[in-house]
Design an enzyme around this catalytic site. Structure first.
Site, mmCIF file in Angstrom:
data_model
loop_
_atom_site.group_PDB
_atom_site.id
_atom_site.type_symbol
_atom_site.label_atom_id
_atom_site.label_comp_id
_atom_site.label_asym_id
_atom_site.label_seq_id
_atom_site.Cartn_x
_atom_site.Cartn_y
_atom_site.Cartn_z
ATOM 1 N N HIS A 10 0.871 -1.187 -0.071
ATOM 2 C CA HIS A 10 0.017 0.112 -0.079
ATOM 3 C C HIS A 10 0.818 1.124 0.059
ATOM 4 O O HIS A 10 0.238 2.272 -0.263
ATOM 5 C CB HIS A 10 -0.980 -0.144 1.240
ATOM 6 C CG HIS A 10 -0.461 0.145 2.500
ATOM 7 N ND1 HIS A 10 -0.179 -0.719 3.433
ATOM 8 C CD2 HIS A 10 0.112 1.692 3.119
ATOM 9 C CE1 HIS A 10 0.558 -0.302 4.605
ATOM 10 N NE2 HIS A 10 0.495 1.060 4.473
ATOM 11 N N ASP A 68 0.320 -7.893 1.657
ATOM 12 C CA ASP A 68 0.748 -6.281 1.632
ATOM 13 C C ASP A 68 2.091 -6.205 1.777
ATOM 14 O O ASP A 68 2.710 -5.158 2.439
ATOM 15 C CB ASP A 68 0.098 -5.643 2.989
ATOM 16 C CG ASP A 68 0.077 -4.069 2.596
ATOM 17 O OD1 ASP A 68 0.274 -3.579 1.587
ATOM 18 O OD2 ASP A 68 -0.378 -3.518 3.708
ATOM 19 N N SER A 104 4.651 2.765 7.792
ATOM 20 C CA SER A 104 4.416 1.538 7.052
ATOM 21 C C SER A 104 5.376 1.080 6.173
ATOM 22 O O SER A 104 5.980 1.852 5.397
ATOM 23 C CB SER A 104 3.327 1.617 6.229
ATOM 24 O OG SER A 104 2.105 1.983 7.003
#
Length: 469
Positions: free
Chosen positions: A120, A150, A224
């Site tokens: 993402h 992911d 992230s």
């Protein structure tokens, strides 16, 4: 004077006489009460270990932090975003699409410039760059991605060898163990936070499809794709998600375990895509209700509700009603434990399964299979055979079930979604996925143009058919 002295003596004598009379005639006799000793006294458990608070050595994070920050990078991506059309856009003839900058983190995993991050973080990127801890910036190329976990793999071309983080074994990570989260929250580069592992095999979807490591190390937007390392500086996770109503850290963060991440990028590097091995069961976490029905006194494990046809589980002899307790000597307490471990394996890998059946433990060797062995992709739908138990329960003789679907047209117009059953195509009876494969071979790339009639059963068990013109 004599009168005063006489008065005092008389008063004293009167007091003595009064006290004596009280003692002799009025005061009750005091009795001594002896308490009988209990031969079996009750004691509360009490620790008698007197350990000073400061006698436990504080963990030292400095070496792990220093080594990790040099291997964690700042990832910047530019995507084209379509906003609402304004009057100025119409007047000046400007395009609605505008560049939008997104940021995140990544981890260098070898000296040649391979970098692991979240999918993402780099999704739909038109431009992608990576800035190292020494402020050098490089253009980055996407090698491959896996949206399901992911995870994404990037590559830069550095002038010199780069510092990198080595992989640790996330299966050996323990709840309560100290960890460091390293990344770039809010564009603040090279930020290190510390915490402990709060839980393992966490699922945030409610479908037991994820297996995150949960920590209380502070993670915020921008973290992230960053590193979660142990006190030895070994990579045990890729920081991925937080749960928050505000979008910022409120106490818990979640990381993809390193064993899953490592397997994904190795597959991408070797095969160009992710090789998913499948055990071949459907079920859920063993619980009190199931334990009561089976008259068992424990509630840990994975209950096998169904065994998929032609799967490795069926061929190895796993049966409906079995309770899986271990995979390769790794304890399985819930379904997330099982799904997380299987994600680290590939088709044709052999997994030792310890299960409980008929009041005894059994050990079976299961060869993992590909999803394609018992499902098929047709018209952007993943279809699989119906189990005998499903046919019996719903009184259905034939058909294949929609396991997953990306066909928006069929969903929007016919409602066809997971759980629907395809029973016929072009007046051909569909009994198994082999029938679907034959139709695919017959029409090849022109299959969508040649499907004229579709028969199916909806979730209310109503039979329907549609003719395409």
């Amino acid at each position: 004077m004599k009168k005063i002295l006489t008065l005092v003596l008389v008063s004293a004598l009167g007091g003595v006489l009064t006290l004596g009379a009280y003692k002799l005639f009025l005061e009750e006799e005091n009795k001594m009460i002896v308490e009988t000793k209990n031969e079996n006294p009750t004691f509360l458990p009490t620790s008698n270990i007197n350990t000073p608070f400061n006698s436990i050595e504080n963990p030292d994070f400095t070496t792990a932090a220093e080594n990790t920050v040099n291997a964690v990078v700042h990832v910047k991506n530019v995507t084209m975003s379509s906003g609402p059309t304004t009057f100025e856009d119409l007047f000046f003839g400007r395009s609605q699409a505008r560049p939008q900058l997104g940021t995140g983190s990544g981890v260098i995993i070898n000296s040649d410039g391979y970098i692991i991050t979240n999918n993402h973080v780099i999704k739909n990127a038109q431009e992608l760059s990576v800035t190292l801890n020494d402020n050098q910036t490089y253009e980055a190329k996407v090698i491959g991605t896996d949206p399901k976990t992911d995870i994404a793999l990037l590559k830069i071309e550095p002038e010199n060898e780069l510092p990198f983080v080595t992989f640790g074994d996330s299966d050996n990570a323990k709840i309560g163990e100290w960890v460091l989260a390293v990344g770039n929250p809010f564009n603040l580069t090279s930020t290190v936070t510390a915490g402990i592992i709060s839980a393992k095999s966490r699922d945030l979807t409610g479908q037991s499809s994820q297996s995150f490591i949960q920590t209380d190390a502070a993670v915020n937007p921008g973290n992230s794709g960053g590193a979660l390392v142990n006190t030895n500086g070994e990579l045990i996770g890729i920081n991925t998600a937080i749960t928050s109503q505000t979008g910022s850290y409120i106490g818990y963060s979640f990381a993809v375990p390193s064993n899953i991440a490592r397997k994904v990028i190795e597959d991408i590097m070797e095969y160009g895509n992710v090789q998913n091995g499948v055990l071949g069961i459907k079920g859920g976490t063993f619980n009190s209700d199931i334990a009561e029905k089976l008259q068992l006194d424990y509630t840990e494990g994975v209950f096998v509700g169904e065994v998929i046809k032609n799967s490795g589980a069926e061929k190895a002899g796993i049966k409906e009603g079995d309770i899986i307790k271990k995979l390769d000597d790794i304890k399985v307490s819930k379904f997330e434990d099982l799904s997380g471990y299987i994600k680290t394996k590939r088709p044709n890998d052999i997994v030792t399964v310890e299960l409980f059946r008929d009041n005894s433990y059994k050990t079976l060797n299961v060869t993992l299979t590909k999803t394609e062995n018992f499902s098929v992709i047709f018209m952007k739908m993943e279809l699989q055979d119906l189990s005998d138990s499903f046919k019996e329960e719903y009184d259905i003789d034939y058909g294949v079930m929609v396991k997953d679907s990306e066909n928006k047209w069929l969903y929007n117009n016919l409602g066809i979604s997971p759980g629907y059953i395809i029973t016929g195509i072009n007046d051909t009876k569909i009994e198994t996925i082999e029938d679907i494969s034959k139709i695919k071979e017959q029409y090849g790339d022109d299959i969508l143009e040649n499907v004229k009639k579709l028969e199916y059963i909806n979730k209310r068990k109503e039979r329907k058919e549609v003719i395409f013109r």
